[in-house]
Design a protein around this motif. Structure first.
Motif, mmCIF file in Angstrom:
data_model
loop_
_atom_site.group_PDB
_atom_site.id
_atom_site.type_symbol
_atom_site.label_atom_id
_atom_site.label_comp_id
_atom_site.label_asym_id
_atom_site.label_seq_id
_atom_site.Cartn_x
_atom_site.Cartn_y
_atom_site.Cartn_z
ATOM 1 N N ASN A 1 0.909 -0.885 0.492
ATOM 2 C CA ASN A 1 -0.302 -0.053 -0.150
ATOM 3 C C ASN A 1 0.796 1.197 -0.124
ATOM 4 O O ASN A 1 0.419 2.307 0.805
ATOM 5 C CB ASN A 1 -1.282 -0.099 1.350
ATOM 6 N N LEU A 2 1.616 1.162 -0.364
ATOM 7 C CA LEU A 2 2.939 3.092 -0.643
ATOM 8 C C LEU A 2 2.439 3.674 -1.204
ATOM 9 O O LEU A 2 2.470 4.415 -0.202
ATOM 10 C CB LEU A 2 3.808 1.913 -1.762
ATOM 11 N N PHE A 3 1.900 3.899 -1.749
ATOM 12 C CA PHE A 3 1.167 5.183 -2.303
ATOM 13 C C PHE A 3 -0.350 5.855 -1.646
ATOM 14 O O PHE A 3 -0.439 6.786 -1.404
ATOM 15 C CB PHE A 3 0.617 5.013 -3.899
ATOM 16 N N ALA A 4 -0.462 4.210 -0.866
ATOM 17 C CA ALA A 4 -2.005 4.789 -0.475
ATOM 18 C C ALA A 4 -1.221 4.731 1.134
ATOM 19 O O ALA A 4 -2.258 5.390 1.828
ATOM 20 C CB ALA A 4 -3.117 3.831 -0.142
ATOM 21 N N ARG A 5 -0.090 4.486 1.195
ATOM 22 C CA ARG A 5 0.071 4.660 2.652
ATOM 23 C C ARG A 5 0.988 6.438 2.819
ATOM 24 O O ARG A 5 1.321 6.881 4.357
ATOM 25 C CB ARG A 5 1.541 3.548 2.843
ATOM 26 N N ASN A 6 1.311 6.761 2.041
ATOM 27 C CA ASN A 6 2.617 8.270 1.709
ATOM 28 C C ASN A 6 1.821 9.302 1.899
ATOM 29 O O ASN A 6 0.589 9.546 1.220
ATOM 30 C CB ASN A 6 3.613 8.385 0.548
ATOM 31 N N GLU A 7 2.604 10.164 2.572
ATOM 32 C CA GLU A 7 1.612 11.818 2.020
ATOM 33 C C GLU A 7 1.527 12.367 0.709
ATOM 34 O O GLU A 7 2.153 12.007 0.090
ATOM 35 C CB GLU A 7 2.393 12.830 3.251
ATOM 36 N N ARG A 8 0.349 12.744 0.263
ATOM 37 C CA ARG A 8 0.657 12.807 -0.979
ATOM 38 C C ARG A 8 -1.021 13.713 -1.294
ATOM 39 O O ARG A 8 -1.384 14.366 -0.044
ATOM 40 C CB ARG A 8 -0.502 11.899 -1.369
ATOM 41 N N VAL A 9 -1.180 14.774 -2.352
ATOM 42 C CA VAL A 9 -2.270 15.820 -2.684
ATOM 43 C C VAL A 9 -2.971 15.343 -3.992
ATOM 44 O O VAL A 9 -2.024 14.821 -4.848
ATOM 45 C CB VAL A 9 -1.496 17.071 -3.207
ATOM 46 N N VAL A 10 -4.547 15.037 -3.797
ATOM 47 C CA VAL A 10 -5.050 14.520 -4.481
ATOM 48 C C VAL A 10 -5.618 15.333 -5.319
ATOM 49 O O VAL A 10 -6.665 16.531 -4.775
ATOM 50 C CB VAL A 10 -6.157 13.453 -3.992
ATOM 51 N N CYS A 11 -6.028 15.415 -6.593
ATOM 52 C CA CYS A 11 -6.367 16.801 -7.538
ATOM 53 C C CYS A 11 -7.172 15.890 -8.760
ATOM 54 O O CYS A 11 -6.991 15.458 -8.814
ATOM 55 C CB CYS A 11 -5.109 17.698 -8.060
ATOM 56 N N ILE A 12 -8.777 15.857 -8.101
ATOM 57 C CA ILE A 12 -10.109 16.059 -8.931
ATOM 58 C C ILE A 12 -10.618 16.752 -10.347
ATOM 59 O O ILE A 12 -10.948 18.049 -9.847
ATOM 60 C CB ILE A 12 -11.261 15.197 -7.932
ATOM 61 N N PHE A 13 -10.621 16.781 -11.624
ATOM 62 C CA PHE A 13 -10.478 17.106 -12.597
ATOM 63 C C PHE A 13 -11.856 16.758 -13.288
ATOM 64 O O PHE A 13 -12.026 15.116 -13.564
ATOM 65 C CB PHE A 13 -9.937 17.283 -13.494
ATOM 66 N N ASP A 14 -12.795 17.767 -13.611
ATOM 67 C CA ASP A 14 -13.483 17.288 -14.743
ATOM 68 C C ASP A 14 -12.788 17.465 -15.841
ATOM 69 O O ASP A 14 -12.419 18.340 -16.711
ATOM 70 C CB ASP A 14 -14.903 17.654 -15.037
ATOM 71 N N THR A 15 -12.463 16.393 -17.105
ATOM 72 C CA THR A 15 -12.222 16.501 -18.335
ATOM 73 C C THR A 15 -13.076 16.017 -19.393
ATOM 74 O O THR A 15 -14.224 15.518 -19.086
ATOM 75 C CB THR A 15 -10.707 15.949 -18.332
ATOM 76 N N GLU A 16 -12.692 16.192 -20.710
ATOM 77 C CA GLU A 16 -13.022 15.853 -21.954
ATOM 78 C C GLU A 16 -12.941 14.229 -21.747
ATOM 79 O O GLU A 16 -13.630 13.201 -22.250
ATOM 80 C CB GLU A 16 -12.387 16.375 -23.152
ATOM 81 N N GLU A 17 -12.247 13.585 -20.879
ATOM 82 C CA GLU A 17 -12.163 12.018 -21.634
ATOM 83 C C GLU A 17 -12.696 11.264 -19.581
ATOM 84 O O GLU A 17 -13.139 10.374 -19.509
ATOM 85 C CB GLU A 17 -10.497 11.525 -20.909
ATOM 86 N N GLY A 18 -13.586 12.386 -19.125
ATOM 87 C CA GLY A 18 -14.700 12.023 -17.907
ATOM 88 C C GLY A 18 -13.792 12.386 -16.733
ATOM 89 O O GLY A 18 -12.833 12.756 -16.668
ATOM 90 N N PRO A 19 -14.235 12.034 -15.292
ATOM 91 C CA PRO A 19 -13.010 12.290 -14.013
ATOM 92 C C PRO A 19 -12.269 11.617 -14.328
ATOM 93 O O PRO A 19 -11.706 10.552 -14.797
ATOM 94 C CB PRO A 19 -14.895 11.869 -12.814
ATOM 95 N N MET A 20 -10.975 12.322 -13.802
ATOM 96 C CA MET A 20 -9.515 12.642 -13.688
ATOM 97 C C MET A 20 -9.174 12.910 -12.058
ATOM 98 O O MET A 20 -9.233 13.727 -12.043
ATOM 99 C CB MET A 20 -9.214 13.390 -15.004
ATOM 100 N N ALA A 21 -8.367 11.675 -11.494
ATOM 101 C CA ALA A 21 -7.476 12.012 -10.536
ATOM 102 C C ALA A 21 -6.263 11.983 -10.896
ATOM 103 O O ALA A 21 -5.867 11.397 -10.960
ATOM 104 C CB ALA A 21 -7.850 10.767 -9.542
ATOM 105 N N MET A 22 -5.706 12.887 -10.589
ATOM 106 C CA MET A 22 -4.482 13.233 -10.481
ATOM 107 C C MET A 22 -4.085 12.688 -8.621
ATOM 108 O O MET A 22 -4.384 13.910 -8.082
ATOM 109 C CB MET A 22 -3.709 14.568 -11.338
ATOM 110 N N VAL A 23 -3.025 12.179 -8.595
ATOM 111 C CA VAL A 23 -2.095 12.326 -7.385
ATOM 112 C C VAL A 23 -0.590 12.129 -6.946
ATOM 113 O O VAL A 23 -0.043 11.015 -7.683
ATOM 114 C CB VAL A 23 -2.409 10.547 -6.420
ATOM 115 N N LEU A 24 -0.761 13.447 -6.409
ATOM 116 C CA LEU A 24 1.147 13.414 -6.340
ATOM 117 C C LEU A 24 1.189 13.126 -5.233
ATOM 118 O O LEU A 24 0.710 13.421 -3.867
ATOM 119 C CB LEU A 24 1.393 15.082 -6.199
#
Length: 299
Positions: A175-198
């Motif tokens: 669960n590395l990426f779900a365990r580390n500190e992160r910033v989740v950005c939710i966008f509406d796009t022409e491809e539908g909903p998109m999440a960018m997780v830094l």
């Protein structure tokens, strides 16, 4: 015990945040001889190509952070068709999200709900979609750009540990990426909903976005910020940056044939990630790293 597993295990007791903040203090230093020493040593150690930098002179940067988040020449990263890579790095995993599960590495899976901060409502659109994981190594360009044009709906800060996110750790820390500190950005796009997780990582002193400035480090619980006034960023436009290297996880709500293979694939910011499909075609399941890895895990 393998060297990679030992490297992963020794990270558990380390004071991740203390180490990262100490490195951050050095990275912000404006003492001329110190910042020049740090920058030149880093360039030599990681063979950083400065020829593509907008400012190729290492001594011209005010701090190590300014060097690390350096801009590139306008022509250095042309923007391709389709969905493009948000960053320079390695496409380490890509494929379908089945029943809310993503592949981290061979034998390692984790949930979209935990990645996005534990909110099932937020995760619901992505449970049967697609994902791509791009790892940024120290030598890479560390600004993050939009893979498609999108309008920001909400940003979520998720506290956590900050393990290294290199291949050795991804293979051995669950669960590395779900365990580390992160910033989740939710966008509406022409491809539908998109999440960018830094995703933060060991010695990552900060994560920034263009609309909020420096987001990490913060303290406390999950923090959600929603945006009533639209913030729209076009494909290829900068959306954030890492102060020292890390990982971006892209999540889409629909099936997208993201190119992948048996080994890590180097990608450049602006390079096309998805395969073009003819009208009526569906993504090729045989091309998905995630599908292959999931089959190995179930075997």
């Amino acid at each position: 015990m393998s060297r990679d597993k030992l490297f992963a295990l020794i990270q558990y007791p380390l004071p991740h945040h203390l180490i990262s903040r100490a490195v951050g203090t050095l990275a912000r230093s404006r003492i001329s001889w110190l910042k020049n020493l740090l920058i030149k040593t880093f360039i030599r150690r990681f063979q950083v190509d400065m020829s593509q930098a907008q400012e190729p002179d290492p001594t011209a940067y005010s701090t190590f952070n300014d060097f690390f988040t350096r801009a590139l020449k306008a022509e250095a990263r042309p923007i391709g068709d389709g969905i493009v890579s948000p960053a320079d790095g390695t496409l380490s995993q890509a494929g379908r999200t089945h029943h809310g599960t993503l592949i981290q590495a061979k034998g390692q899976a984790y949930s979209i709900t935990s990645l996005l901060g534990g909110d099932m409502r937020r995760a619901a659109p992505f449970r049967q979609g697609s994902f791509a994981t791009i790892y940024l190594s120290p030598k890479d360009y560390h600004r993050v750009h939009m893979p498609v044009t999108g309008t920001l709906k909400e940003m979520i800060y998720v506290p956590g540990r900050i393990f290294s996110v290199n291949r050795a750790t991804a293979d051995h820390v669950s669960n590395l990426f779900a365990r580390n500190e992160r910033v989740v950005c939710i966008f509406d796009t022409e491809e539908g909903p998109m999440a960018m997780v830094l995703v933060g990582a060991m010695i990552v002193a900060a994560i920034e976005t263009v609309w909020a400035g420096q987001v990490t480090p913060l303290s406390g619980d999950v923090q959600t910020i929603r945006f009533d006034t639209p913030i729209t960023l076009t494909k290829g436009e900068e959306m954030g940056r890492f102060k020292l290297g890390s990982t971006v996880v892209l999540c889409f709500s629909r099936e997208i044939d993201i190119r992948a293979g048996d080994h890590d694939i180097p990608v450049a910011m602006g390079e096309r990630l998805d395969r073009p499909t003819e009208a009526g075609e569906t993504p090729d399941a045989t091309a998905s790293v995630a599908d292959n890895a999931r089959g190995e895990q179930q075997a």
